[in-house]
Design an enzyme around this catalytic site. Sequence first.
Site, PDB file in Angstrom:
ATOM      1  N   ASP A  65       0.846  -1.199   0.000  1.00 41.43           N
ATOM      2  CA  ASP A  65       0.000   0.000   0.000  1.00 41.43           C
ATOM      3  C   ASP A  65       0.875   1.241   0.000  1.00 41.43           C
ATOM      4  OD1 ASP A  65      -2.555  -0.983   0.073  1.00 41.43           O
ATOM      5  OD2 ASP A  65      -3.078  -0.041   1.976  1.00 41.43           O
ATOM      6  N   TYR A  67       2.050   4.753   1.655  1.00 44.68           N
ATOM      7  CA  TYR A  67       2.001   5.278   3.028  1.00 44.68           C
ATOM      8  C   TYR A  67       0.720   6.099   3.179  1.00 44.68           C
ATOM      9  CZ  TYR A  67       7.062   4.247   3.128  1.00 44.68           C
ATOM     10  OH  TYR A  67       8.292   3.646   3.071  1.00 44.68           O
ATOM     11  N   PHE A  78       7.786   2.387  -1.012  1.00 44.58           N
ATOM     12  CA  PHE A  78       8.800   2.586   0.046  1.00 44.58           C
ATOM     13  C   PHE A  78       9.407   3.992   0.054  1.00 44.58           C
ATOM     14  CE2 PHE A  78       8.945  -2.078  -0.627  1.00 44.58           C
ATOM     15  CZ  PHE A  78       8.576  -2.476   0.638  1.00 44.58           C
ATOM     16  N   HIS A 187      10.138  -9.044   4.736  1.00 42.63           N
ATOM     17  CA  HIS A 187       9.777  -7.631   4.544  1.00 42.63           C
ATOM     18  C   HIS A 187      10.691  -6.752   5.395  1.00 42.63           C
ATOM     19  CE1 HIS A 187       7.272  -3.992   4.504  1.00 42.63           C
ATOM     20  NE2 HIS A 187       6.745  -4.497   3.399  1.00 42.63           N
TER      21      HIS A 187
END
Length: 221
Positions: A65, A67, A78, A187
């Site tokens: 998703d 932020y 990211f 992750h």
Amino acid sequence: MSIKIHDSWKTVLQNEFEKEYFEKLISFVKEEYQSHTCFPSGNQIFAAFDICHFEDVKVVIIGQDPYHGKGQANGLCFSVSDGISFPPSLINIFKEIQTDLGQNIPTSGNLERWAKQGVLLLNATLTVRESQAGSHQNRGWETFTDAVIKKISDEKEQVVFLLWGGFAKKKGVKIDREKHYVLETGHPSPLSANRKLWFGNKHFSKTNDYLRSIGKPVIEW
């Protein structure tokens, strides 16, 4: 909502844009942006495709998703805009690069510099409502980004796919591993990193070693 996306992708994805699910998705997104605060800004929703052109894709990083905090998302997974504090996952990415490549942690978390070198920073879902993680999931974005991954897999060769965490690994089923170089690890979120599932993966040096081996320019991480 005008789709700000480089012409190279318009050609590759034209059939997808014309499908019924995509038209419904765009209607949903327009309505959400009119009635709620959503991220990233409208002109950055397709930033990953606008900055990294189809013919230039050398590496694909798959996020989940955008932020959902104010001013963070900029359309690249990211990544955060200049001047924004680094979220925990991004801190851990930079720490791994520091250990792997001996580089200093950068002052900016804006990963546009990667995108310009051929790194497609692809979130599975391209929009989100403020402070509501996952709020735009299961509306069609996942179908669209699955199609993007399959297009890259089918129409390109020797692309590096970096799959971080269970969600990205599931998206990776579309990839032809005979043609492409796929690296998987945990992750970079603190939960995963603290369980020693992230640090030490050396994905950044491994990516560059592979690119070098096939005669392509390495990524300046």
